[in-house]
Design a protein around this motif. Structure first.
Motif, PDB file in Angstrom:
ATOM      1  N   CYS A 161      -6.962   0.074  -8.162  1.00 30.14           N
ATOM      2  CA  CYS A 161      -6.545  -1.325  -8.279  1.00 30.14           C
ATOM      3  C   CYS A 161      -7.643  -2.106  -8.977  1.00 30.14           C
ATOM      4  CB  CYS A 161      -6.318  -1.965  -6.905  1.00 30.14           C
ATOM      5  SG  CYS A 161      -5.038  -1.223  -5.885  1.00 30.14           S
ATOM      6  N   VAL A 195      -4.885  -5.809  -7.108  1.00 34.14           N
ATOM      7  CA  VAL A 195      -3.716  -5.860  -7.992  1.00 34.14           C
ATOM      8  C   VAL A 195      -3.514  -4.481  -8.606  1.00 34.14           C
ATOM      9  CG1 VAL A 195      -2.626  -6.970  -9.967  1.00 34.14           C
ATOM     10  CG2 VAL A 195      -4.268  -8.254  -8.578  1.00 34.14           C
ATOM     11  N   THR A 196      -2.299  -3.959  -8.504  1.00 35.92           N
ATOM     12  CA  THR A 196      -1.990  -2.670  -9.124  1.00 35.92           C
ATOM     13  C   THR A 196      -0.590  -2.710  -9.707  1.00 35.92           C
ATOM     14  OG1 THR A 196      -1.900  -0.275  -8.778  1.00 35.92           O
ATOM     15  CG2 THR A 196      -1.105  -1.660  -6.966  1.00 35.92           C
ATOM     16  N   THR A 197      -0.351  -1.918 -10.739  1.00 38.37           N
ATOM     17  CA  THR A 197       0.980  -1.862 -11.340  1.00 38.37           C
ATOM     18  C   THR A 197       1.274  -0.457 -11.821  1.00 38.37           C
ATOM     19  OG1 THR A 197       2.466  -2.934 -12.927  1.00 38.37           O
ATOM     20  CG2 THR A 197       0.244  -2.466 -13.690  1.00 38.37           C
ATOM     21  N   ASP A 198       2.532  -0.059 -11.701  1.00 33.76           N
ATOM     22  CA  ASP A 198       2.994   1.236 -12.202  1.00 33.76           C
ATOM     23  C   ASP A 198       4.368   1.059 -12.829  1.00 33.76           C
ATOM     24  OD1 ASP A 198       1.681   3.930 -12.003  1.00 33.76           O
ATOM     25  OD2 ASP A 198       1.160   3.166 -10.023  1.00 33.76           O
ATOM     26  N   ASN A 247       2.906   2.349  -5.921  1.00 32.88           N
ATOM     27  CA  ASN A 247       2.014   1.191  -5.959  1.00 32.88           C
ATOM     28  C   ASN A 247       1.340   0.962  -4.612  1.00 32.88           C
ATOM     29  OD1 ASN A 247       2.222  -0.483  -8.650  1.00 32.88           O
ATOM     30  ND2 ASN A 247       4.276   0.301  -8.247  1.00 32.88           N
ATOM     31  N   ASP A 265      -1.609   3.125  -4.222  1.00 34.26           N
ATOM     32  CA  ASP A 265      -2.831   2.625  -4.871  1.00 34.26           C
ATOM     33  C   ASP A 265      -3.561   1.623  -3.980  1.00 34.26           C
ATOM     34  OD1 ASP A 265      -2.719   4.106  -7.207  1.00 34.26           O
ATOM     35  OD2 ASP A 265      -1.538   2.610  -8.278  1.00 34.26           O
ATOM     36  N   ALA A 299       5.071  -8.079  -3.861  1.00 33.90           N
ATOM     37  CA  ALA A 299       5.386  -7.264  -5.033  1.00 33.90           C
ATOM     38  C   ALA A 299       6.224  -8.068  -6.009  1.00 33.90           C
ATOM     39  CB  ALA A 299       6.129  -5.997  -4.626  1.00 33.90           C
ATOM     40  N   GLY A 333      10.032 -11.407 -10.408  1.00 28.48           N
ATOM     41  CA  GLY A 333       9.964 -10.387 -11.438  1.00 28.48           C
ATOM     42  C   GLY A 333      10.808 -10.762 -12.637  1.00 28.48           C
ATOM     43  N   SER A 381       9.136  -1.394 -13.459  1.00 31.15           N
ATOM     44  CA  SER A 381       7.698  -1.686 -13.392  1.00 31.15           C
ATOM     45  C   SER A 381       7.449  -2.623 -12.209  1.00 31.15           C
ATOM     46  CB  SER A 381       7.212  -2.333 -14.684  1.00 31.15           C
ATOM     47  OG  SER A 381       5.828  -2.616 -14.609  1.00 31.15           O
ATOM     48  N   THR A 416       4.453  -4.554  -9.784  1.00 33.90           N
ATOM     49  CA  THR A 416       3.073  -4.968  -9.534  1.00 33.90           C
ATOM     50  C   THR A 416       2.962  -5.372  -8.073  1.00 33.90           C
ATOM     51  OG1 THR A 416       2.762  -5.745 -11.798  1.00 33.90           O
ATOM     52  CG2 THR A 416       1.267  -6.628 -10.124  1.00 33.90           C
ATOM     53  N   LEU A 437       0.476  -6.832  -4.960  1.00 37.34           N
ATOM     54  CA  LEU A 437      -0.718  -7.583  -4.604  1.00 37.34           C
ATOM     55  C   LEU A 437      -1.124  -7.203  -3.186  1.00 37.34           C
ATOM     56  CD1 LEU A 437       0.371 -11.116  -5.885  1.00 37.34           C
ATOM     57  CD2 LEU A 437      -0.793  -9.310  -7.146  1.00 37.34           C
TER      58      LEU A 437
END
Length: 313
Positions: free
Chosen positions: A34, A47-50, A76, A79, A90, A126, A138, A140, A142
């Motif tokens: 992250c 913060v991460t995103t896939d 996510n 992560d 999210a 989103g 996709s 993301t 938090l």
């Protein structure tokens, strides 16, 4: 003369990382599970995103949109677990197949909510698009860094124990669609012992441990072949493709267990807190990755985990 272009997914990421600048509130940027942001002096945000694509990470027609939704959020959350954090929100962006847009979106949400409700994650917004191409999702996520702060990949030390939280290999038989984010396990560990480095096993143990070694200043590691826990699915796949179960455990990826690095004298306490954690190797000074077989022979280990720019679908 132009510089030689980067090779492979991780070479490209390294090049992007070299070009990206931080502007004050970024504590950790590209290079970990992250990013860590500090919006205020007393708070650190994870913060991460896939992004998941039909034909690469799943087969919509075979797997169904509900499973895709669960996987998209689960990877996510994994992560966040790999930073020892707590997820709370999210944001979801989708490109839906036009012919089945509404039904696909509804099923995706059903799958996402299975995990969102379990882990207290709010779906807060989103973007929704429809097109004539395949499904793309996709997400993301938090999260909040918990004391003693985010656990990075970069803290391994020579002499440390390398451990994993569960059996590995063979995830393509279906487990890759139902990741179990090890959030509680990570929090239990960091609450009991100082964890030096942490990563989730998404690309394969050999590859993901390699990221820890690189980020920790070019250290090495020795894995003990007899200690790596092999999932029953890896045994099944071995019988059909001829690869050894251990090879599957080291390189398949998408297990979403945690690879944990901690001091030797803290490992027993870690086992008491989390009985399923298994020691698989040791961090060493010399750069490289080796596998020690049953006779004690060290064999150079080449990481062959997933690389988006080099691995075939």
């Amino acid at each position: 003369m132009l510089d030689k272009p980067p090779t492979g997914e991780f070479g490209l990421i390294a090049w992007i990382r070299s070009q990206a600048a931080a502007h004050g509130r970024t504590v950790v940027g590209i290079g970990d599970d992250c990013a860590v942001l500090r919006p205020a002096a007393d708070r650190e945000l994870l913060v991460t995103t896939d992004m998941l694509m039909d034909g690469r990470h799943f087969r919509l027609e075979r797997d169904g949109a509900e499973a895709v939704g669960a996987k998209a959020l689960g990877v996510n959350l994994s992560d966040i677990a790999a930073m020892g954090g707590q997820p709370f929100a999210a944001v979801v962006a989708v490109a839906l197949p036009r012919a089945s847009a509404v039904a696909t979106a509804q099923q995706l949400l059903t799958g996402m909510r299975l995990l969102a409700d379990r882990f207290g994650v709010d779906l807060v917004g989103g973007d929704t698009n429809a097109w004539d191409g395949p499904l793309v999702v996709s997400i993301t996520v938090l999260g909040e860094a918990l004391p003693p702060g985010p656990i990075l990949r970069s803290g391994a030390r020579a002499g440390d124990v390398v451990a994993v939280t569960g059996p590995l290999g063979g995830s393509l038989l279906g487990r890759h669609l139902r990741p179990e984010p090890r959030i509680a396990e990570a929090q239990a560990l960091i609450g009991a012992v100082p964890v030096h480095a942490l990563i989730d096993i998404s690309d394969g143990l050999a590859s993901d441990l390699g990221h820890i070694l690189e980020e920790s200043g070019g250290l090495g590691a020795v894995l003990d072949a007899g200690q790596v826990p092999v999932h029953a699915d890896a045994l099944v796949m071995s019988r059909s493709d001829g690869r050894s179960p251990l090879d599957h455990a080291l390189n398949d990826g998408e297990d979403f267990e945690l690879c944990v690095v901690l001091a030797e004298n803290d490992f027993q306490r870690a086992q008491q807190v989390l009985p399923g954690v298994r020691r698989v190797g040791t961090i060493v000074e010399e750069a490289g990755l080796w596998l020690r077989d049953g006779a004690g022979t060290l064999l150079a280990l080449q990481a062959r985990g997933f690389d988006h720019l080099q691995t075939e679908a």
